[in-house]
Scaffold this motif. Structure first.
Motif, PDB file in Angstrom:
ATOM      1  N   ARG A   1     -11.461 -19.995  -7.221  1.00  0.00           N
ATOM      2  CA  ARG A   1     -12.790 -19.783  -7.814  1.00  0.00           C
ATOM      3  C   ARG A   1     -12.847 -18.473  -8.602  1.00  0.00           C
ATOM      4  O   ARG A   1     -13.444 -18.417  -9.681  1.00  0.00           O
ATOM      5  CB  ARG A   1     -13.855 -19.795  -6.721  1.00  0.00           C
ATOM      6  N   VAL A   2     -12.239 -17.429  -8.058  1.00  0.00           N
ATOM      7  CA  VAL A   2     -12.222 -16.132  -8.743  1.00  0.00           C
ATOM      8  C   VAL A   2     -11.440 -16.246 -10.050  1.00  0.00           C
ATOM      9  O   VAL A   2     -11.882 -15.752 -11.091  1.00  0.00           O
ATOM     10  CB  VAL A   2     -11.623 -15.036  -7.832  1.00  0.00           C
ATOM     11  N   MET A   3     -10.296 -16.899 -10.024  1.00  0.00           N
ATOM     12  CA  MET A   3      -9.480 -17.031 -11.234  1.00  0.00           C
ATOM     13  C   MET A   3     -10.225 -17.825 -12.311  1.00  0.00           C
ATOM     14  O   MET A   3     -10.175 -17.479 -13.486  1.00  0.00           O
ATOM     15  CB  MET A   3      -8.132 -17.674 -10.911  1.00  0.00           C
ATOM     16  N   THR A   4     -10.930 -18.872 -11.909  1.00  0.00           N
ATOM     17  CA  THR A   4     -11.714 -19.667 -12.867  1.00  0.00           C
ATOM     18  C   THR A   4     -12.818 -18.812 -13.486  1.00  0.00           C
ATOM     19  O   THR A   4     -12.999 -18.791 -14.707  1.00  0.00           O
ATOM     20  CB  THR A   4     -12.311 -20.909 -12.177  1.00  0.00           C
ATOM     21  N   TRP A   5     -13.568 -18.102 -12.640  1.00  0.00           N
ATOM     22  CA  TRP A   5     -14.652 -17.243 -13.144  1.00  0.00           C
ATOM     23  C   TRP A   5     -14.083 -16.155 -14.048  1.00  0.00           C
ATOM     24  O   TRP A   5     -14.588 -15.917 -15.146  1.00  0.00           O
ATOM     25  CB  TRP A   5     -15.430 -16.611 -11.979  1.00  0.00           C
ATOM     26  N   ALA A   6     -13.038 -15.462 -13.577  1.00  0.00           N
ATOM     27  CA  ALA A   6     -12.473 -14.339 -14.325  1.00  0.00           C
ATOM     28  C   ALA A   6     -11.964 -14.774 -15.690  1.00  0.00           C
ATOM     29  O   ALA A   6     -12.195 -14.096 -16.699  1.00  0.00           O
ATOM     30  CB  ALA A   6     -11.354 -13.688 -13.514  1.00  0.00           C
TER      31      ALA A   6
ATOM     32  N   SER B   1     -15.638 -13.636  -2.763  1.00  0.00           N
ATOM     33  CA  SER B   1     -16.196 -14.710  -3.596  1.00  0.00           C
ATOM     34  C   SER B   1     -16.244 -14.246  -5.051  1.00  0.00           C
ATOM     35  O   SER B   1     -16.219 -13.049  -5.334  1.00  0.00           O
ATOM     36  CB  SER B   1     -17.617 -15.070  -3.144  1.00  0.00           C
ATOM     37  N   GLU B   2     -16.327 -15.215  -5.934  1.00  0.00           N
ATOM     38  CA  GLU B   2     -16.478 -14.890  -7.350  1.00  0.00           C
ATOM     39  C   GLU B   2     -17.841 -14.264  -7.618  1.00  0.00           C
ATOM     40  O   GLU B   2     -17.995 -13.442  -8.526  1.00  0.00           O
ATOM     41  CB  GLU B   2     -16.250 -16.132  -8.230  1.00  0.00           C
ATOM     42  N   ILE B   3     -18.825 -14.590  -6.803  1.00  0.00           N
ATOM     43  CA  ILE B   3     -20.161 -14.007  -6.939  1.00  0.00           C
ATOM     44  C   ILE B   3     -20.106 -12.510  -6.643  1.00  0.00           C
ATOM     45  O   ILE B   3     -20.719 -11.703  -7.340  1.00  0.00           O
ATOM     46  CB  ILE B   3     -21.168 -14.732  -6.014  1.00  0.00           C
ATOM     47  N   GLU B   4     -19.339 -12.142  -5.617  1.00  0.00           N
ATOM     48  CA  GLU B   4     -19.174 -10.727  -5.270  1.00  0.00           C
ATOM     49  C   GLU B   4     -18.451  -9.976  -6.391  1.00  0.00           C
ATOM     50  O   GLU B   4     -18.803  -8.857  -6.733  1.00  0.00           O
ATOM     51  CB  GLU B   4     -18.412 -10.590  -3.948  1.00  0.00           C
ATOM     52  N   LEU B   5     -17.444 -10.597  -6.969  1.00  0.00           N
ATOM     53  CA  LEU B   5     -16.728  -9.974  -8.090  1.00  0.00           C
ATOM     54  C   LEU B   5     -17.672  -9.759  -9.264  1.00  0.00           C
ATOM     55  O   LEU B   5     -17.709  -8.676  -9.852  1.00  0.00           O
ATOM     56  CB  LEU B   5     -15.531 -10.834  -8.514  1.00  0.00           C
TER      57      LEU B   5
END
Length: 123
Positions: A13-18, A99-103
């Motif tokens: 999820r983080v890689m997708t968001w980033a 989480s990607e939200i936290e990032l």
């Protein structure tokens, strides 16, 4: 994303968001792997505590991220924290996230504060 371990799901999820936001990140597999030929575990090339992701933020700053399973954000080991604090002191973006939200929240706070080290060190 069936059968992924919790941290691997966060990674995905983080890689997708980033990627969608312009980060350039690489996954660092630092875990030991078993060698059938040598009949033993061989430690990865990354030093102990090296963050799970590294790369560059969309604004060109070094970026190091330690991933944790949801709810485990505060479980980083001392070696992991030492790497991240060193990056922050040298002007980069570094964080422990679950989480990607936290990032997204932390990255936005960091940008809005003119890339203040304090924002990252106090979080």
């Amino acid at each position: 994303m069936k059968n992924l371990k919790p941290e691997k799901l966060v990674e995905s999820r983080v890689m997708t968001w980033a990627k969608s936001k312009g980060f350039w990140l690489n996954v660092v597999e630092a875990k030991a792997t078993y060698s059938n030929r040598m009949k033993m575990y061989i430690r990865g090339q990354a030093p102990l505590g090296f963050p799970d992701l590294n790369g560059i933020t969309p604004c060109g700053y070094p970026c190091y991220i330690e991933l944790k399973a949801p709810g485990k954000r505060f479980s980083a080991r001392i070696e992991q924290m030492q790497h991240l604090v060193e990056v922050i002191h040298r002007g980069g973006f570094a964080a422990v996230i679950d989480s990607e939200i936290e990032l997204e929240r932390l990255y936005d706070s960091w940008k809005q504060s003119n890339r203040s080290r304090k924002v990252l060190l106090e979080d």
